[in-house]
Design a protein around this motif. Sequence first.
Motif, PDB file in Angstrom:
ATOM      1  N   ILE A  98       0.851  -1.185   0.000  1.00 26.85           N
ATOM      2  CA  ILE A  98       0.000   0.000   0.000  1.00 26.85           C
ATOM      3  C   ILE A  98       0.890   1.240   0.000  1.00 26.85           C
ATOM      4  O   ILE A  98       1.832   1.325   0.794  1.00 26.85           O
ATOM      5  N   PRO A  99       0.640   2.199  -0.874  1.00 28.71           N
ATOM      6  CA  PRO A  99       1.486   3.417  -0.921  1.00 28.71           C
ATOM      7  C   PRO A  99       1.397   4.223   0.377  1.00 28.71           C
ATOM      8  O   PRO A  99       0.394   4.164   1.099  1.00 28.71           O
ATOM      9  N   ARG A 100       2.431   4.989   0.638  1.00 31.21           N
ATOM     10  CA  ARG A 100       2.455   5.869   1.812  1.00 31.21           C
ATOM     11  C   ARG A 100       1.670   7.147   1.509  1.00 31.21           C
ATOM     12  O   ARG A 100       2.214   8.245   1.414  1.00 31.21           O
ATOM     13  N   THR A 101       0.383   6.973   1.359  1.00 32.44           N
ATOM     14  CA  THR A 101      -0.524   8.082   1.058  1.00 32.44           C
ATOM     15  C   THR A 101      -1.752   7.954   1.950  1.00 32.44           C
ATOM     16  O   THR A 101      -2.307   6.858   2.086  1.00 32.44           O
ATOM     17  N   ILE A 102      -2.155   9.066   2.539  1.00 29.47           N
ATOM     18  CA  ILE A 102      -3.366   9.094   3.369  1.00 29.47           C
ATOM     19  C   ILE A 102      -4.340  10.073   2.729  1.00 29.47           C
ATOM     20  O   ILE A 102      -3.993  11.228   2.451  1.00 29.47           O
ATOM     21  N   HIS A 103      -5.560   9.603   2.488  1.00 32.26           N
ATOM     22  CA  HIS A 103      -6.596  10.413   1.860  1.00 32.26           C
ATOM     23  C   HIS A 103      -7.647  10.812   2.890  1.00 32.26           C
ATOM     24  O   HIS A 103      -8.150   9.963   3.651  1.00 32.26           O
TER      25      HIS A 103
END
Length: 344
Positions: free
Chosen positions: A76-81
């Motif tokens: 999972i990418p290190r991105t928080i939405h």
Amino acid sequence: MLRPTVVLLILGLFVLLHGLNVARRQYSFQHYLRERQITANDFPAPYVTVLNDSVLHGEQPPLDFDYKSTFTKSKIPRTIHFIWYQNLYSTHNGGSQIPAAISRAPELCRQFNPDYDIKIWNATTGREFFATEYAWFLPTYDGYRYPIQRIDALKYFVLYHYGGVYMDLDIACRRPLDPLLAFPAWFPEASPLGVNNDLFAAAPGHPILKRMTQSLEAHNKNWIFPYLTIFYSTGPQFSSDILKEWYEHYKNNGLEVEGKGPDQATPSAFFILPQIYYSEQYTFFGHSPGGTWHGGDVAVVLWFVDHPWALLLVVAVLAAAAYTWRKRRQSLSRDRTLDKSNAV
């Protein structure tokens, strides 16, 4: 000619058999969800030691722990939405309860995850995203009756397109999320059944998220009550239903796609974040009171959930009333026919 009592008995038997089948399927699905739960065995031993020590002493795991070297197989990418639609409900519950201007969720997530990309979507960027990437969905998106349905839909499409972790603004990070990125996808355990959709994560292009984006149109139905309409069309029950369909498809066809643990998991697998990691113990996340989409009808719905016998009684009464109304119409129709015959 069937009497009303016989009709009620047949209806009751049908409802009972249908209920037993639904209960059997739900029990099987819940057992499967328990098997897919993330446990300490899925984390590297050094992290488990640090995690247990921090919980024992009531502290957060140290930020200087070498997360990048310990968790090297992130799917999972290190991105928080996050998503914030201003004045989500201008006339409901006093408006949006967690506006981005005062929510500390993005700030706390940056504090514990400084190298993550944090995106906050709004109504403008959300619609632009659909217009650019998924224009075929715009008629459904624009046609949703309740704003929260558009937010829910955006959640699924954004996670499918970009991957990462989605969080409602009433949820905040309490520690680094790297340990949770090794799984292809995960959804938080709901109580008492299914999963929640206020927090979930996936790799970009995950097949289950694709299925969710493709199933929204078919689930766009009016369930009369706002709570039920949202719950089943885009909300937690929608997420749970799609996962159940996914599970039953592979079970009924004798297929094995999951694998055990993050290292053996296939790209199609999903896992469940148990409440021990989702509540207030060992948790990666903190919670504030949410449910801004709950209307006054939720009290009625939840009352029937707690009193299922009452729902059966209502169904039986409605069936009896429909039967009586139909017989009365037939009788009136016969009387009119006789009157016409006598007139001739």
